[in-house]
Design a protein around this motif. Sequence first.
Motif, PDB file in Angstrom:
ATOM      1  N   THR A 185       0.826  -1.209   0.000  1.00  0.00           N
ATOM      2  CA  THR A 185       0.000   0.000   0.000  1.00  0.00           C
ATOM      3  C   THR A 185       0.858   1.255   0.000  1.00  0.00           C
ATOM      4  O   THR A 185       0.573   2.223  -0.719  1.00  0.00           O
ATOM      5  N   LEU A 186       1.931   1.251   0.809  1.00  0.00           N
ATOM      6  CA  LEU A 186       2.831   2.408   0.828  1.00  0.00           C
ATOM      7  C   LEU A 186       3.439   2.649  -0.548  1.00  0.00           C
ATOM      8  O   LEU A 186       3.611   3.800  -0.968  1.00  0.00           O
ATOM      9  N   ALA A 187       3.755   1.561  -1.249  1.00  0.00           N
ATOM     10  CA  ALA A 187       4.307   1.706  -2.601  1.00  0.00           C
ATOM     11  C   ALA A 187       3.281   2.339  -3.530  1.00  0.00           C
ATOM     12  O   ALA A 187       3.611   3.245  -4.317  1.00  0.00           O
ATOM     13  N   MET A 188       2.025   1.888  -3.476  1.00  0.00           N
ATOM     14  CA  MET A 188       0.983   2.480  -4.310  1.00  0.00           C
ATOM     15  C   MET A 188       0.826   3.969  -4.014  1.00  0.00           C
ATOM     16  O   MET A 188       0.617   4.781  -4.918  1.00  0.00           O
ATOM     17  N   LEU A 189       0.948   4.337  -2.752  1.00  0.00           N
ATOM     18  CA  LEU A 189       0.802   5.736  -2.355  1.00  0.00           C
ATOM     19  C   LEU A 189       1.936   6.618  -2.877  1.00  0.00           C
ATOM     20  O   LEU A 189       1.804   7.844  -2.908  1.00  0.00           O
ATOM     21  N   ALA A 224       6.817   4.416  -6.972  1.00  0.00           N
ATOM     22  CA  ALA A 224       6.612   3.129  -6.295  1.00  0.00           C
ATOM     23  C   ALA A 224       7.818   2.213  -6.412  1.00  0.00           C
ATOM     24  O   ALA A 224       8.246   1.590  -5.431  1.00  0.00           O
ATOM     25  N   GLU A 225       8.382   2.108  -7.615  1.00  0.00           N
ATOM     26  CA  GLU A 225       9.512   1.198  -7.821  1.00  0.00           C
ATOM     27  C   GLU A 225      10.723   1.613  -6.993  1.00  0.00           C
ATOM     28  O   GLU A 225      11.406   0.767  -6.390  1.00  0.00           O
ATOM     29  N   ASP A 226      11.000   2.916  -6.944  1.00  0.00           N
ATOM     30  CA  ASP A 226      12.143   3.400  -6.161  1.00  0.00           C
ATOM     31  C   ASP A 226      11.948   3.115  -4.678  1.00  0.00           C
ATOM     32  O   ASP A 226      12.885   2.728  -3.977  1.00  0.00           O
ATOM     33  N   PHE A 227      10.708   3.290  -4.200  1.00  0.00           N
ATOM     34  CA  PHE A 227      10.411   3.017  -2.794  1.00  0.00           C
ATOM     35  C   PHE A 227      10.651   1.548  -2.469  1.00  0.00           C
ATOM     36  O   PHE A 227      11.298   1.215  -1.470  1.00  0.00           O
ATOM     37  N   LEU A 228      10.147   0.657  -3.307  1.00  0.00           N
ATOM     38  CA  LEU A 228      10.281  -0.774  -3.050  1.00  0.00           C
ATOM     39  C   LEU A 228      11.739  -1.217  -3.129  1.00  0.00           C
ATOM     40  O   LEU A 228      12.200  -2.041  -2.332  1.00  0.00           O
ATOM     41  N   ALA A 229      12.486  -0.654  -4.074  1.00  0.00           N
ATOM     42  CA  ALA A 229      13.909  -0.993  -4.188  1.00  0.00           C
ATOM     43  C   ALA A 229      14.660  -0.594  -2.924  1.00  0.00           C
ATOM     44  O   ALA A 229      15.572  -1.306  -2.475  1.00  0.00           O
ATOM     45  N   SER A 230      14.255   0.507  -2.317  1.00  0.00           N
ATOM     46  CA  SER A 230      14.933   0.974  -1.099  1.00  0.00           C
ATOM     47  C   SER A 230      14.648   0.071   0.095  1.00  0.00           C
ATOM     48  O   SER A 230      15.405   0.070   1.065  1.00  0.00           O
ATOM     49  N   GLN A 231      13.555  -0.707   0.033  1.00  0.00           N
ATOM     50  CA  GLN A 231      13.204  -1.600   1.141  1.00  0.00           C
ATOM     51  C   GLN A 231      13.928  -2.936   1.065  1.00  0.00           C
ATOM     52  O   GLN A 231      13.988  -3.671   2.056  1.00  0.00           O
ATOM     53  N   GLY A 232      14.460  -3.280  -0.105  1.00  0.00           N
ATOM     54  CA  GLY A 232      15.220  -4.520  -0.255  1.00  0.00           C
ATOM     55  C   GLY A 232      14.390  -5.779  -0.143  1.00  0.00           C
ATOM     56  O   GLY A 232      14.921  -6.837   0.212  1.00  0.00           O
TER      57      GLY A 232
END
Length: 311
Positions: free
Chosen positions: A287-291, A296-304
């Motif tokens: 959900t945070l990625a969708m927001l 979104a892709e950059d956020f998810l990549a940062s989470q590993g």
Amino acid sequence: MAAKQANPAGAAPTADPAVTIQAQDGFLLGTFDAMASPCEILIETDNKQLARQLTQLACNEAKRIEYKYSRYRADSVISAINSSHGEPRAIDDETWRLLSFANTCYQLSEGMFDITSGVLGKAWHFDGSDRLPAQSDINALLTLIGWQRVELTAEYVTLPAGMQLDVGGIGKEYAVDRVAALLSEQAPEVSVVVNFGGDIQVTRRRINDQSWYIGIENPLKAKQGETLVKIFQGGLATSGDARRYLLHEGKRYSHILNPKTGFPVEEPPRSVTVAADSCTQAGLLATLAMLQGKGAEDFLASQGLTHWVYR
């Protein structure tokens, strides 16, 4: 201060005739409906009695949580809080933990994940049509949004008059993890997949260290085909707008709403699926990625974390 009293929680049935058990390839499949979703319990066993027992346990727990926290039920805890007219409302430990998690979501998202923003549903109707709400209607609802205005302690929650809570954004994932924990206690040596409408938790590795294969939602499957995920243990959750959106003058409006503007997030993916240790964690991150919209892709990549994004 209002007197502390027991919370209404609804009474889930102890036996549900809608629970079904059927054999699959090497396991048994238990099914039932709850939380507005088809629910499946995949159990690595050939013991039908055990499978029915576990499925019934799962059904009872899912419906207990649904009855307790659905804002659509007049006897739920959430409805009691929403009708408190600004007075403190007593809460139990489970509700305290759930609302504390909602607060964590709010903080981590910098206010984008806000369980008071469900009131925007009064203006937005994501039915595939081209009807957009009036700005005046949005502006009126924005005055009723703001988790930071809610007072929360371990014993009470105080919701400003006119505001409403909606834990639908975290409730199903919470139910999946609760059910998985209960089934692990009941049958610790059995691998079980809990699947509530695509929100998933695998309790333990299968016999001989085999994996489960799970099909994840892919809104582009007509072009790309189905996506199969190999999972041994842990959670999987998907957030997306494949079924809930508006299309106006050629522009697609996602049902993922920005609580600060009252309008859909700009340029979100069609869907995001995340794998994590728990379904709750996976659901939050999806959900945070969708927001994040186009980020979104950059956020998810940062989470590993392992993830799948479709645009």
